[in-house]
Design an enzyme around this catalytic site. Structure first.
Site, PDB file in Angstrom:
ATOM      1  N   TYR A   1       0.901  -1.167   0.000  1.00 31.07           N
ATOM      2  CA  TYR A   1       0.000   0.000   0.000  1.00 31.07           C
ATOM      3  C   TYR A   1       0.927   1.201   0.000  1.00 31.07           C
ATOM      4  CZ  TYR A   1      -4.234   2.487   1.826  1.00 31.07           C
ATOM      5  OH  TYR A   1      -5.330   3.296   2.031  1.00 31.07           O
TER       6      TYR A   1
ATOM      7  N   HIS B   1      -2.258   7.449  -3.182  1.00 35.10           N
ATOM      8  CA  HIS B   1      -3.390   6.525  -3.077  1.00 35.10           C
ATOM      9  C   HIS B   1      -3.841   6.396  -1.623  1.00 35.10           C
ATOM     10  CE1 HIS B   1      -5.962   3.034  -3.572  1.00 35.10           C
ATOM     11  NE2 HIS B   1      -5.219   2.355  -2.713  1.00 35.10           N
TER      12      HIS B   1
ATOM     13  N   ARG C   1     -11.533   7.646   5.917  1.00 32.59           N
ATOM     14  CA  ARG C   1     -11.141   8.034   7.260  1.00 32.59           C
ATOM     15  C   ARG C   1     -11.449   9.517   7.433  1.00 32.59           C
ATOM     16  NH1 ARG C   1      -6.926   5.692  10.019  1.00 32.59           N
ATOM     17  NH2 ARG C   1      -5.827   7.652   9.983  1.00 32.59           N
TER      18      ARG C   1
ATOM     19  N   GLU D   1      -7.388  -1.888  -9.765  1.00 32.48           N
ATOM     20  CA  GLU D   1      -6.302  -1.146  -9.124  1.00 32.48           C
ATOM     21  C   GLU D   1      -5.081  -1.264 -10.022  1.00 32.48           C
ATOM     22  OE1 GLU D   1      -5.945  -2.549  -5.039  1.00 32.48           O
ATOM     23  OE2 GLU D   1      -7.439  -1.062  -4.396  1.00 32.48           O
TER      24      GLU D   1
ATOM     25  N   ASP E   1      -5.226  -5.394  -9.502  1.00 31.04           N
ATOM     26  CA  ASP E   1      -5.764  -5.978  -8.275  1.00 31.04           C
ATOM     27  C   ASP E   1      -7.262  -5.649  -8.191  1.00 31.04           C
ATOM     28  OD1 ASP E   1      -5.956  -7.138  -5.783  1.00 31.04           O
ATOM     29  OD2 ASP E   1      -5.291  -5.338  -4.726  1.00 31.04           O
TER      30      ASP E   1
ATOM     31  N   GLN F   1     -15.874  -4.732   0.001  1.00 28.13           N
ATOM     32  CA  GLN F   1     -14.688  -4.353   0.787  1.00 28.13           C
ATOM     33  C   GLN F   1     -15.050  -3.420   1.943  1.00 28.13           C
ATOM     34  OE1 GLN F   1     -11.801  -2.200  -1.522  1.00 28.13           O
ATOM     35  NE2 GLN F   1     -10.295  -2.102   0.117  1.00 28.13           N
TER      36      GLN F   1
ATOM     37  N   THR G   1      -2.017   0.157  -5.250  1.00 28.53           N
ATOM     38  CA  THR G   1      -2.479   1.065  -6.299  1.00 28.53           C
ATOM     39  C   THR G   1      -1.511   2.224  -6.461  1.00 28.53           C
ATOM     40  OG1 THR G   1      -4.714   0.511  -5.636  1.00 28.53           O
ATOM     41  CG2 THR G   1      -4.453   2.419  -7.074  1.00 28.53           C
TER      42      THR G   1
HETATM   43 MN    MN Z   1      -4.262  -3.501  -4.201  1.00 24.47          MN
END
Ligand code: MN
Length: 421
Positions: free
Chosen positions: A134, A139, A148, A205, A239, A246, A355
């Protein structure tokens, strides 16, 4: 300089203009002919069967037959970076226009060099373990802003740890393989109870991934100085993600069924050596990471990336243009961190970048970000809009590194989305 990287090399094999696969690339993959799998190298629109070439003796060094008589490149790359460098150099010599050994041996040439249309291109790697990082700050910031708190978009650990999660290897498929829209449980904010059905927020992604060629014993670690010896090369990686599944399942444990239904990789694994001319400095890391994540040299790569969307009603239309150089955490740091607790890396593992989004909207690497969770749909050439990916849409990803002399590319990664089963 690595011989095979010499930008002045020219090959006697016809190379289409703007090909991703000049003689300076020579990526590894798997081809199938007459029901038999062999390890091959791609050159232009041709493939060179290494199993047959090896038997001929022309390589000048004998590999054990099994290395190339295989349905994966795993055994081949497990010979190590030095052997793979030597192999690439030797093949480069046989294909360059100053050497006639292979070019003039018509029988051999016709038995080992084929137009790509004459073979089936297969999954290159037997993937043991799959991890998704990540590592793009843009991203992580975008997703954090949406899910968030925009004021504290980056998780508090993000600038200290190359965050990642363990994904699922069994559902990684080759470019060209259609996927079905996944079904799952989700709950929209305005719904009281969850329901089960086809995902309404299917997303891609834009990622790249590296393949490992060396193992460390369980309980041992890998330093940033050693990490590159473990990294054979790279592929493009999509991805696939179901955002509604999710976001409902995510807390408190993270990615699961919103992710594990499919991911797609490109067919030709580009040797990290071939990307050497395109190394660039990465973003400044501030605060400075802990000492075990310090590294020497440069480990980011200037690789242009793009995503195109095609539907039965319009031709491929570009919706994103990003670059691998934006990665905050580099591959060496990712791998070092991965093994820092004693986790054993294995040959044929796949480590995806996460991503890859750039700083501006056009460079975002997912529909989630491009449409800001559906709030700002993208206009398509036929007048329709997309918030996420529709059935029968095809998503293309392309990646290439380029300077005045050479273009090293990854070919095309394409997937059609079929309706849920
Ligand atoms: Mn991913």
């Amino acid at each position: 300089m690595i011989r095979a990287n010499d930008p002045n090399l020219r090959t006697w094999v016809p190379i289409p203009e703007n090909s991703d696969f000049p003689i300076q690339n020579l990526p590894l993959g798997i081809i199938k002919r007459a029901e038999v799998h062999h390890v091959a190298m791609r050159i232009g629109d041709h493939v060179l069967d290494l199993a047959i070439l090896n038997k001929s003796g022309l390589l000048g060094v004998d590999f054990v037959d099994e290395v190339f008589l295989s349905d994966s490149i795993n055994l081949c790359i497990s010979l190590g970076k030095d052997m793979m460098r030597d192999l690439r150099n030797r093949v480069s010599r046989l294909l360059d226009d100053k050497h006639d050994d292979l070019r003039q041996d018509v029988d051999l040439r016709e038995s080992c060099l084929f137009h790509i249309s004459k073979v089936e291109v297969c999954m290159p790697i037997k993937i043991g373990n799959y991890t998704d990082f990540y590592s793009s700050r843009e991203h992580a910031f975008n997703v954090g802003s949406m899910f968030r708190d925009p004021a504290n978009a980056l998780p508090p650990n993000w600038l200290h740890i190359p965050i990642g999660y363990h994904g699922r290897a069994s559902s990684i498929v080759l470019s060209g393989t259609p996927i079905h829209r996944p079904k799952g449980q989700s709950k929209a904010p305005n719904e009281e109870l969850p329901s089960f059905g086809p995902s309404k927020q299917l997303d891609f992604e834009l990622e790249m991934a590296f393949v490992t060629c060396k193992s460390n014993p369980l309980g041992t670690t890998i330093s940033t100085d050693e990490a590159e010896e473990y990294i054979f090369g790279m592929v493009l990686f999509n991805d696939w993600s179901a955002r509604d599944i999710q976001s409902w399942e995510y807390a408190p444990l993270g990615p699961f069924l919103g992710k594990n239904f499919a991911s797609t990789i490109s067919a030709w694994v580009v040797n990290l050596d071939a990307l050497k001319p395109f190394r660039v400095e990465g973003p400044v890391q501030d605060p400075k990471p802990l000492p075990y994540l310090h590294f020497k040299d440069t480990h980011n790569y200037d690789i242009e990336l793009e995503v195109l969307l095609e539907s039965p009603r319009f031709n491929p239309s570009r919706i994103s243009h990003s670059n691998y150089k934006y990665m905050y955490w580099n591959m060496v740091q990712q791998l070092t961190h991965h093994a820092s607790n004693g986790c054993n890396i294995q040959v044929g593992d796949l480590y995806a970048s996460g991503t890859i989004s750039g700083p501006i909207k056009d460079s975002f690497g997912s529909m989630l970000e491009l449409t800001w969770r559906g709030a700002e749909p993208i206009k398509m050439p036929d007048g329709t809009e997309r918030k996420f990916v529709n059935d029968h849409d095809k998503i293309y990803m392309r990646g290439f590194a380029k300077n005045e002399q050479v273009r090293i590319g990854f070919g095309e990664l394409v997937t059609e989305v079929l309706p849920a089963k």
